[in-house]
Enzyme design. Structure first.
Site, mmCIF file in Angstrom:
data_model
loop_
_atom_site.group_PDB
_atom_site.id
_atom_site.type_symbol
_atom_site.label_atom_id
_atom_site.label_comp_id
_atom_site.label_asym_id
_atom_site.label_seq_id
_atom_site.Cartn_x
_atom_site.Cartn_y
_atom_site.Cartn_z
ATOM 1 C CG HIS A 13 44.787 24.313 37.729
ATOM 2 N ND1 HIS A 13 45.153 24.305 38.873
ATOM 3 C CD2 HIS A 13 44.069 25.366 37.456
ATOM 4 C CE1 HIS A 13 44.558 25.382 39.512
ATOM 5 N NE2 HIS A 13 43.924 26.217 38.397
ATOM 6 C CG HIS A 15 39.456 28.065 36.617
ATOM 7 N ND1 HIS A 15 39.086 28.301 37.990
ATOM 8 C CD2 HIS A 15 40.901 28.219 36.619
ATOM 9 C CE1 HIS A 15 40.274 28.247 38.643
ATOM 10 N NE2 HIS A 15 41.337 28.349 37.994
ATOM 11 C CE LYS A 98 43.346 25.209 43.842
ATOM 12 N NZ LYS A 98 43.128 26.042 42.480
ATOM 13 C CG HIS A 135 45.796 29.526 44.671
ATOM 14 N ND1 HIS A 135 45.282 30.041 43.685
ATOM 15 C CD2 HIS A 135 46.860 30.648 45.179
ATOM 16 C CE1 HIS A 135 45.882 31.302 43.378
ATOM 17 N NE2 HIS A 135 46.776 31.721 44.447
ATOM 18 C CG HIS A 173 48.227 28.108 39.575
ATOM 19 N ND1 HIS A 173 48.670 28.420 40.925
ATOM 20 C CD2 HIS A 173 46.826 28.247 39.597
ATOM 21 C CE1 HIS A 173 47.620 28.640 41.774
ATOM 22 N NE2 HIS A 173 46.554 28.322 40.733
ATOM 23 C CG ASP A 246 45.057 29.034 36.393
ATOM 24 O OD1 ASP A 246 43.906 28.427 36.708
ATOM 25 O OD2 ASP A 246 45.725 29.903 37.120
HETATM 26 O O1 DOR Z 1 44.435 33.788 37.549
HETATM 27 C C1 DOR Z 1 43.682 33.194 38.164
HETATM 28 N N1 DOR Z 1 42.289 32.978 38.019
HETATM 29 N N2 DOR Z 1 44.012 32.390 39.474
HETATM 30 C C2 DOR Z 1 43.272 31.955 40.189
HETATM 31 O O2 DOR Z 1 43.710 31.573 41.251
HETATM 32 C C3 DOR Z 1 41.800 31.776 40.095
HETATM 33 C C4 DOR Z 1 41.755 32.074 38.440
HETATM 34 C C5 DOR Z 1 40.206 32.126 38.133
HETATM 35 O O3 DOR Z 1 39.416 31.490 38.885
HETATM 36 O O4 DOR Z 1 39.724 33.331 37.685
HETATM 37 ZN ZN ZN Z 2 43.110 27.914 38.491
#
Ligand code: DOR
Ligand code: ZN
Length: 346
Positions: A13, A15, A98, A135, A173, A246
């Site tokens: 997981h 980004h 998701k 989430h 998470h 995350d």
């Molecule tokens: O802390 C986070 N950052 N939680 C999320 O759900 C999204 C993520 C983000 O994309 O910045």
């Molecule tokens: Zn995330």
């Protein structure tokens, strides 16, 4: 123990973002992970197979020459996700879909506003074998932010899991004792990812002695008893829990702001910090399962062939990282010492 070799790990997981971020985020993860599940919360959201495949190509273009890293792509569920969107995504090799809490986190405004309407979508996902990544937080304004994960489980997740016994569900998470327990007691089709920040920190680390925006993520850090429950969960060695950093970069000015964004950019230190936690807990023998086996087994993918060796050596995370566009990002643990380092990566 001063050195540990594990099978090459995966990050289930994270980004990567898009555009100028990719030259930074993709090599940072590919340096030690073989695969990663890439979140679809871009603007606009990656809501159909065509968008997801084009995004995968942009990620691949950002890989260092010779890298064998494999991005595993996800579909963003919206109010208008159709059953054919799921079937086409599955046919295109999209690994999972998701579910965001509408309006609850970064780029989540397109998420379904009423989960009851999602039942046909979940049914097709179950039918075609597409896991649901959740989430798990409610967003009702009257629910306290520290209770939002537990309320989501009680109000929605119990029922989703009960109504779709063959749907694979990853609670992403997790941050609470209740979530760890829910996952432990649920069927084999339910698992969870756990981040380094939720294992290393609790809400005091965000709020005591001044507000620390770089420790702000969602779901938000909880009280220390929940941190302890997550540490106990990973120390158990249960195959229900696996690595999902995350890692979620935001430009510095978006974090250090009157209304700062949620997310910790941990790609440069995540594996090392997990190792540190397992060392503190005296369960380094459980790291290989958490980082390299449980996730692959859950998704029905082969475990990786190569290995990564970490040594117990102290180094300091850089204070900042500069993006291609010249703007800075403050990495997670910036300026702080980490006690494990990746030595060999083959
Ligand atoms: O802390 C986070 N950052 N939680 C999320 O759900 C999204 C993520 C983000 O994309 O910045
Ligand atoms: Zn995330």
């Amino acid at each position: 123990m001063k050195e540990i070799t594990i099978q090459k790990p995966d990050d289930w997981h994270l980004h990567f973002r898009d555009g100028d971020f990719l030259a930074e985020t993709v090599p940072a993860t590919a340096r030690c992970f073989q695969r990663a599940i890439v979140m679809p919360n871009l603007m606009p959201p990656m809501a159909n197979a065509e968008m997801v495949l084009a995004y995968r190509e942009r990620i691949k273009t950002a890989l260092p020459t010779g890298s064998h890293f494999e991005p595993l792509m996800t579909l963003y569920l919206t109010n208008s996700t159709g059953l054919d969107d799921i079937r086409q995504a599955k046919a295109a090799g999209v690994i999972a879909a998701k579910l965001y809490p509408a309006g609850g986190t970064t780029n989540s405004s397109a998420a379904p506003s009423d989960l009851a309407t999602m039942t046909p979508v979940f049914e097709v996902m179950q039918e075609v074998g597409m896991p649901l990544l959740v989430h798990g937080e409610v967003t009702d304004s009257h629910i306290d932010i520290f209770d939002r994960e537990k309320v989501f489980i009680d109000r929605y997740l119990q029922k989703i899991v009960q109504d779709h016994p063959y749907l694979k569900v990853v609670m992403e998470h997790i941050t609470t004792a209740e979530a760890a327990q829910f996952v432990a007691e649920a069927s084999e089709n339910v698992a969870a990812t756990i981040t380094p920040q939720h294992l290393l920190l609790n809400r005091n680390d965000m709020l005591v002695g001044g507000i620390r925006p770089h420790n702000f993520c969602l779901p938000v850090l909880k009280r220390n008893t929940h941190q302890e429950a997550l540490r106990t969960a990973v120390a158990s060695g249960s195959h229900k829990y696996f690595l999902g950093s995350d890692s979620a970069p935001h430009e510095k000015h978006q974090k250090e702001s009157a209304c700062g964004c949620a997310g910790c950019y941990s790609a440069w230190s995540a594996l090392e910090l997990y190792t540190q936690v397992f060392d503190e807990l005296n369960v380094l023998d459980k790291l290989n399962g958490f980082a390299s086996c449980h996730g692959a087994d859950f998704y029905g993918l082969p475990r990786n062939q190569g290995t990564v060796t970490l040594v117990k050596e102290t180094w300091t995370v850089p204070e900042e990282i500069i993006l291609l566009n010249g703007k800075p990002i403050i990495p997670f643990f910036a300026g702080q010492e980490v006690h494990w380092r990746v030595k060999i990566n083959d």
